[in-house]
Design a protein around this motif. Structure first.
Motif, PDB file in Angstrom:
ATOM      1  N   THR A 191     -17.261 -13.686 -15.108  1.00 29.69           N
ATOM      2  CA  THR A 191     -18.369 -13.792 -14.153  1.00 29.69           C
ATOM      3  C   THR A 191     -19.339 -14.942 -14.437  1.00 29.69           C
ATOM      4  OG1 THR A 191     -19.511 -12.058 -15.414  1.00 29.69           O
ATOM      5  CG2 THR A 191     -18.372 -11.379 -13.399  1.00 29.69           C
ATOM      6  N   MET A 192     -19.242 -15.540 -15.645  1.00 29.58           N
ATOM      7  CA  MET A 192     -20.115 -16.682 -15.929  1.00 29.58           C
ATOM      8  C   MET A 192     -19.336 -17.967 -16.190  1.00 29.58           C
ATOM      9  SD  MET A 192     -23.500 -15.434 -18.038  1.00 29.58           S
ATOM     10  CE  MET A 192     -23.772 -17.045 -18.739  1.00 29.58           C
ATOM     11  N   ASP A 193     -18.066 -17.979 -15.774  1.00 29.51           N
ATOM     12  CA  ASP A 193     -17.350 -19.253 -15.908  1.00 29.51           C
ATOM     13  C   ASP A 193     -17.814 -20.197 -14.789  1.00 29.51           C
ATOM     14  OD1 ASP A 193     -15.898 -18.658 -13.570  1.00 29.51           O
ATOM     15  OD2 ASP A 193     -14.204 -17.823 -14.681  1.00 29.51           O
ATOM     16  N   GLU A 194     -17.295 -21.415 -14.784  1.00 32.60           N
ATOM     17  CA  GLU A 194     -17.823 -22.442 -13.884  1.00 32.60           C
ATOM     18  C   GLU A 194     -17.699 -22.073 -12.404  1.00 32.60           C
ATOM     19  OE1 GLU A 194     -17.137 -27.181 -12.866  1.00 32.60           O
ATOM     20  OE2 GLU A 194     -16.243 -26.333 -14.676  1.00 32.60           O
ATOM     21  N   THR A 195     -16.525 -21.580 -11.998  1.00 34.22           N
ATOM     22  CA  THR A 195     -16.305 -21.253 -10.580  1.00 34.22           C
ATOM     23  C   THR A 195     -17.199 -20.112 -10.135  1.00 34.22           C
ATOM     24  OG1 THR A 195     -14.008 -21.971 -10.747  1.00 34.22           O
ATOM     25  CG2 THR A 195     -14.569 -20.571  -8.882  1.00 34.22           C
ATOM     26  N   ARG A 196     -17.255 -19.042 -10.939  1.00 40.06           N
ATOM     27  CA  ARG A 196     -18.069 -17.890 -10.578  1.00 40.06           C
ATOM     28  C   ARG A 196     -19.558 -18.250 -10.574  1.00 40.06           C
ATOM     29  NH1 ARG A 196     -13.000 -17.572 -10.135  1.00 40.06           N
ATOM     30  NH2 ARG A 196     -12.879 -18.170 -12.322  1.00 40.06           N
ATOM     31  N   SER A 197     -20.002 -19.082 -11.517  1.00 38.92           N
ATOM     32  CA  SER A 197     -21.409 -19.483 -11.577  1.00 38.92           C
ATOM     33  C   SER A 197     -21.788 -20.301 -10.339  1.00 38.92           C
ATOM     34  CB  SER A 197     -21.679 -20.300 -12.842  1.00 38.92           C
ATOM     35  OG  SER A 197     -21.496 -19.494 -13.994  1.00 38.92           O
ATOM     36  N   ARG A 198     -20.875 -21.168  -9.928  1.00 37.90           N
ATOM     37  CA  ARG A 198     -21.134 -21.982  -8.725  1.00 37.90           C
ATOM     38  C   ARG A 198     -21.277 -21.090  -7.490  1.00 37.90           C
ATOM     39  NH1 ARG A 198     -17.499 -25.330  -5.985  1.00 37.90           N
ATOM     40  NH2 ARG A 198     -15.899 -24.765  -7.497  1.00 37.90           N
ATOM     41  N   ALA A 199     -20.440 -20.051  -7.429  1.00 40.73           N
ATOM     42  CA  ALA A 199     -20.496 -19.117  -6.299  1.00 40.73           C
ATOM     43  C   ALA A 199     -21.832 -18.382  -6.265  1.00 40.73           C
ATOM     44  CB  ALA A 199     -19.341 -18.117  -6.406  1.00 40.73           C
ATOM     45  N   SER A 216     -21.115  -9.745  -9.720  1.00 41.38           N
ATOM     46  CA  SER A 216     -19.981  -8.838  -9.524  1.00 41.38           C
ATOM     47  C   SER A 216     -19.741  -8.560  -8.048  1.00 41.38           C
ATOM     48  CB  SER A 216     -20.240  -7.511 -10.252  1.00 41.38           C
ATOM     49  OG  SER A 216     -20.356  -7.719 -11.636  1.00 41.38           O
ATOM     50  N   ALA A 217     -20.797  -8.644  -7.235  1.00 42.82           N
ATOM     51  CA  ALA A 217     -20.658  -8.395  -5.798  1.00 42.82           C
ATOM     52  C   ALA A 217     -19.789  -9.449  -5.114  1.00 42.82           C
ATOM     53  CB  ALA A 217     -22.040  -8.347  -5.147  1.00 42.82           C
ATOM     54  N   LEU A 218     -19.659 -10.618  -5.739  1.00 42.85           N
ATOM     55  CA  LEU A 218     -18.857 -11.712  -5.171  1.00 42.85           C
ATOM     56  C   LEU A 218     -17.410 -11.698  -5.665  1.00 42.85           C
ATOM     57  CD1 LEU A 218     -21.405 -14.644  -5.834  1.00 42.85           C
ATOM     58  CD2 LEU A 218     -21.438 -12.984  -3.979  1.00 42.85           C
ATOM     59  N   TRP A 219     -17.087 -10.780  -6.561  1.00 44.41           N
ATOM     60  CA  TRP A 219     -15.822 -10.769  -7.299  1.00 44.41           C
ATOM     61  C   TRP A 219     -14.565 -10.870  -6.428  1.00 44.41           C
ATOM     62  CZ3 TRP A 219     -14.890 -11.856 -12.142  1.00 44.41           C
ATOM     63  CH2 TRP A 219     -13.785 -11.349 -12.827  1.00 44.41           C
ATOM     64  N   TRP A 272     -13.514 -19.147  -4.104  1.00 49.88           N
ATOM     65  CA  TRP A 272     -14.688 -19.436  -3.291  1.00 49.88           C
ATOM     66  C   TRP A 272     -15.850 -19.889  -4.183  1.00 49.88           C
ATOM     67  CZ3 TRP A 272     -19.773 -18.119  -2.625  1.00 49.88           C
ATOM     68  CH2 TRP A 272     -20.355 -18.452  -1.409  1.00 49.88           C
ATOM     69  N   PRO A 273     -16.676 -20.883  -3.807  1.00 49.92           N
ATOM     70  CA  PRO A 273     -16.895 -21.384  -2.444  1.00 49.92           C
ATOM     71  C   PRO A 273     -15.929 -22.452  -1.957  1.00 49.92           C
ATOM     72  CG  PRO A 273     -18.520 -22.338  -3.929  1.00 49.92           C
ATOM     73  CD  PRO A 273     -17.711 -21.368  -4.742  1.00 49.92           C
ATOM     74  N   ASP A 274     -14.942 -22.833  -2.757  1.00 44.90           N
ATOM     75  CA  ASP A 274     -13.932 -23.774  -2.269  1.00 44.90           C
ATOM     76  C   ASP A 274     -12.958 -23.054  -1.343  1.00 44.90           C
ATOM     77  OD1 ASP A 274     -15.060 -25.755  -3.844  1.00 44.90           O
ATOM     78  OD2 ASP A 274     -13.760 -25.341  -5.549  1.00 44.90           O
ATOM     79  N   LYS A 275     -12.410 -23.768  -0.386  1.00 43.85           N
ATOM     80  CA  LYS A 275     -11.419 -23.190   0.528  1.00 43.85           C
ATOM     81  C   LYS A 275     -10.032 -23.363  -0.075  1.00 43.85           C
ATOM     82  CE  LYS A 275     -14.202 -23.915   4.696  1.00 43.85           C
ATOM     83  NZ  LYS A 275     -14.280 -24.558   6.038  1.00 43.85           N
ATOM     84  N   THR A 276      -9.681 -22.461  -0.971  1.00 48.79           N
ATOM     85  CA  THR A 276      -8.417 -22.562  -1.699  1.00 48.79           C
ATOM     86  C   THR A 276      -7.287 -21.874  -0.941  1.00 48.79           C
ATOM     87  OG1 THR A 276      -8.812 -20.496  -2.890  1.00 48.79           O
ATOM     88  CG2 THR A 276      -9.705 -22.504  -3.879  1.00 48.79           C
ATOM     89  N   PRO A 277      -6.026 -22.258  -1.222  1.00 48.47           N
ATOM     90  CA  PRO A 277      -4.882 -21.566  -0.620  1.00 48.47           C
ATOM     91  C   PRO A 277      -4.870 -20.078  -0.989  1.00 48.47           C
ATOM     92  CG  PRO A 277      -4.178 -23.627  -1.652  1.00 48.47           C
ATOM     93  CD  PRO A 277      -5.596 -23.412  -2.055  1.00 48.47           C
ATOM     94  N   GLU A 278      -5.314 -19.768  -2.233  1.00 46.20           N
ATOM     95  CA  GLU A 278      -5.355 -18.373  -2.683  1.00 46.20           C
ATOM     96  C   GLU A 278      -6.330 -17.555  -1.829  1.00 46.20           C
ATOM     97  OE1 GLU A 278      -3.648 -20.651  -5.970  1.00 46.20           O
ATOM     98  OE2 GLU A 278      -5.419 -20.948  -4.702  1.00 46.20           O
ATOM     99  N   LEU A 279      -7.481 -18.141  -1.526  1.00 48.71           N
ATOM    100  CA  LEU A 279      -8.477 -17.441  -0.721  1.00 48.71           C
ATOM    101  C   LEU A 279      -7.938 -17.165   0.680  1.00 48.71           C
ATOM    102  CD1 LEU A 279     -11.448 -16.435  -0.925  1.00 48.71           C
ATOM    103  CD2 LEU A 279     -12.143 -18.623   0.086  1.00 48.71           C
ATOM    104  N   ALA A 280      -7.257 -18.153   1.237  1.00 47.34           N
ATOM    105  CA  ALA A 280      -6.703 -18.000   2.584  1.00 47.34           C
ATOM    106  C   ALA A 280      -5.602 -16.947   2.629  1.00 47.34           C
ATOM    107  CB  ALA A 280      -6.167 -19.345   3.072  1.00 47.34           C
ATOM    108  N   HIS A 281      -4.815 -16.841   1.552  1.00 47.14           N
ATOM    109  CA  HIS A 281      -3.654 -15.943   1.560  1.00 47.14           C
ATOM    110  C   HIS A 281      -3.976 -14.539   1.055  1.00 47.14           C
ATOM    111  CE1 HIS A 281       0.594 -14.965   1.690  1.00 47.14           C
ATOM    112  NE2 HIS A 281       0.537 -14.539   0.448  1.00 47.14           N
TER     113      HIS A 281
END
Length: 651
Positions: free
Chosen positions: A144-152, A469-472, A479-488
């Motif tokens: 929850t505090m890595d770079e991607t999660r922190s950016r979110a 955790s609510a963004l998990w 997210w917030p990037d539009k990744t293929p994983e998010l789309a699928h």
């Protein structure tokens, strides 16, 4: 090669789990298949595996492995939570053992120790989940505090602030004196406590008292007339600003318009009137302490009373109290009771059963405290998050928890999201020292957005753990990037969690999923109970009845423990750990092993596939009919999340 005569889970489980990892059998990539996504409820980075984790992850593993067998694109995302209060407490304790106080360090120095702790302990529980046989896609491990999660987190905070849904203000909050931070309402656990009800004498200033109403209850001794106030917290009298009576209370009519003296403190306070006071409780006289009770605070605002904060952040008495300065609040309760009795200011003391709020993390009584904090307006979120559950767009198993969810949302309060901690996502707000402007930004500004001054400083507070955790469900997919994983893979499929997380986590994920992604974060919520001991008691350190799942696995194997936990389990209900049942499950595994061994011994090496004969004997048809009926029944049970029934039928 002939199988050993006895099943050895240690050799078999470790061998095949490593084979699965080496061959990337748990990996997930977007493709044309139907997705089946599960995000792990992220365990605390400070934690180790307990029986609750075992049950939770066993259920998830069953669902994920079944989805793979059905040909779905199964994606099980693992990860851990930074657990701000729990982790900071662990780091503070370790530093104390080295003779170092948190206050001796700069924020940066403390955070270095916190990250060291995280790197040292963070992966322990995930390694233990491998021992359980969990088929997570470990390449997707999130924190929850890595770079991607922190950016979110920063992205969402700034967006909510811009839209006026996050605000900063002075409110009555739940204060944890041990962690020295504010808590949300959901982080307070109310416990029944055998306490005392202290009846205190408040002498009336205007001694020209008379019987205004024949029902008046007028107290008098050699010192004069006095009113009696019943309280469970005599240590707060130094913060009294008024005494309140109900205007319709005939027994206290004689007190109208009077003033009384706060016992020991000898400060004069007015008698005010308000229908809020319960005529039947105690004597009908209420001490009003606006700084230390949420209802008293409301009375104080309504009647324009003085607010006297008598507690320091650590639960000791402040200078404003004038008495007992520097003493711990609990020590003061004992001492002030003695002093009141010695001064003849105690009418009586009664035994009293009371509900007291405790911090969910530190297990100390919380203090209501006026404090400047950051809040998230919740009514908007409640309005959008209620219909999907009530309309079964998100299905709850068991359905009874829909009403629990509905009741909380219909009585929602604004969420205090700031914490007075150093470990966590720091609030992205900067204050101008010259004009006072607040600048909220995704990246650190170099000057004030209003006056251009470079004299700015960042808010020292961090965000509540549950905010990230609510963004998990979507932050773990990029997210917030539009990744293929998010789309699928989003929305995810099934959330498996305990009933204690309905407010903490489930509701907030639904709120943020709808707000950020415009969609529900999952279509199904499987809510399981807790694992209790053989006597049905909650497992705890204080009772000494905890069972280490890793020791059980070492003795009987992971499959035996998993099978025991699932057999007899049903959604929403607690289950009991029983050693005898684990032994029985181990013996069952051995039976399957021996059945396989028996078949192998009766086959030649040349046979790789067995075809059914064209003409079946009656007994063969009977066996195959039972088998196909069982497939149909178990499939139906699994669709309804009746895992305990399914496992019993398979047995």
């Amino acid at each position: 090669m002939e199988l050993a005569s006895k099943y050895d889970p240690q050799a078999v489980e470790s061998k095949w789990y490593q084979y699965w990892l080496d061959n990337k059998l748990f990996s997930s990539k977007p493709d044309g298949r139907e997705p089946y996504t599960v995000v792990i409820p992220p365990p605390n980075v400070t934690g180790v595996l307990h029986m609750g984790h075992m049950l939770n992850n066993t259920i998830q593993d069953i669902l994920v492995r079944r989805a793979r067998m059905e040909g779905k694109n199964a994606c099980w995302v693992p990860g851990t939570d930074h657990a701000s209060i729990a982790t900071e407490a662990k780091v503070v304790n370790r530093l104390a053992q080295q003779g170092i106080k948190k206050t001796d360090l700069t924020r940066e120095e403390f955070l270095k120790h916190a990250w060291d702790w995280t790197h040292e302990h963070g992966g322990i529980i995930l390694k233990q989940l491998r021992k359980l046989g969990a088929s997570c896609d470990w390449d997707r491990t999130a924190f929850t505090m890595d770079e991607t999660r922190s950016r979110a987190v920063i992205h969402v905070f700034c967006d909510l602030y811009k839209k006026g849904l996050i605000y900063r203000g002075v409110r009555m909050v739940n204060w944890d004196p041990k962690a020295q931070t504010a808590l949300s309402d959901e982080e307070v656990i109310y416990k029944d406590e055998h306490s005392k009800l202290y009846h205190l004498k408040y002498y009336v200033v205007e001694q020209d008292c008379q019987q205004v109403d024949e029902e008046n209850v007028m107290h008098k001794d050699e010192k004069g007339y006095y009113a009696v106030v019943a309280t469970t917290r005599p240590e707060t009298i130094m913060g009294d600003s008024a005494m309140c009576i109900n205007p319709e209370d005939k027994k206290n009519t004689w007190l109208k318009g009077k003033h009384v003296i706060v016992p020991l403190v000898n400060r004069e306070i007015p008698v005010i009137e308000d229908t809020y006071v319960d005529i039947e409780f105690g004597t009908g006289c209420l001490k009003v302490t606006p700084a230390h009770d949420i209802n008293d605070h409301a009375l104080g605002l309504k009647h324009g009373l003085e607010t006297i904060d008598i507690f320091n952040d650590n639960g000791t008495i402040s200078e404003a109290a004038g008495l007992y300065v520097g003493m711990d609040r609990m020590d003061v309760r004992k001492q002030i009771s003695i002093d009141l009795q010695n001064a003849g200011l105690m009418e009586k003391i009664e035994d009293y059963n009371n509900k007291v709020g405790f911090s969910e993390r530190t297990n100390v009584p919380i203090e209501p405290k006026l404090s400047t904090q950051w809040f998230l307006k919740m009514q908007h979120f409640a309005d959008i998050a209620l219909p999907p559950v009530m309309d079964d767009d998100i299905e709850f198993y068991p359905k009874k928890y829909k009403n629990t969810y509905r009741h909380w949302l219909e009585n929602i309060k604004d969420w205090c999201i700031s914490r007075q901690l150093w470990w966590g996502h720091r609030i992205p707000a900067w204050y101008c020292d010259d004009c006072g402007e607040i600048t909220v930004a995704r990246t650190a500004p170099d000057k004030c957005s209003k006056c251009g001054s470079t004299h700015i400083h960042q808010d020292p507070d961090t965000l509540d753990t549950w905010f990230s955790s609510a963004l998990w469900p979507f932050s773990t997919l990029g997210w917030p990037d539009k990744t293929p994983e998010l789309a699928h893979y989003f929305p995810t499929s099934t959330l498996v969690t305990g009933y204690d997380l309905i407010f903490f986590w489930i509701a907030r994920m639904i709120m943020f999923g709808l707000y950020v992604m415009g969609d529900v974060p999952f279509d199904t919520v499987y809510i399981h109970g807790m694992v209790r001991d053989e006597q049905g008691r909650k497992m705890s350190k204080s009772l000494g009845n905890g069972v280490d799942p890793l020791e059980v696995i070492d003795q009987y194997g992971a499959d035996a423990l998993r099978f025991m936990l699932v057999t007899g389990n049903s959604p929403g209900n607690d289950t009991r750990y029983m050693d005898e049942k684990v032994k029985a499950a181990r013996n069952f595994a051995n039976k399957i092993w021996n059945a396989t061994r028996f078949i192998q011994m009766n086959l030649s090496d040349e046979i790789t596939r067995i075809e059914l004969p064209e003409t079946l004997a009656t007994e063969d048809k009977w066996v195959l009919t039972l088998y196909n009926d069982l497939i149909k029944e178990v499939t139906d049970n699994l669709e309804k999340f009746e895992l305990g029934v399914a496992s019993a039928k398979l047995y």
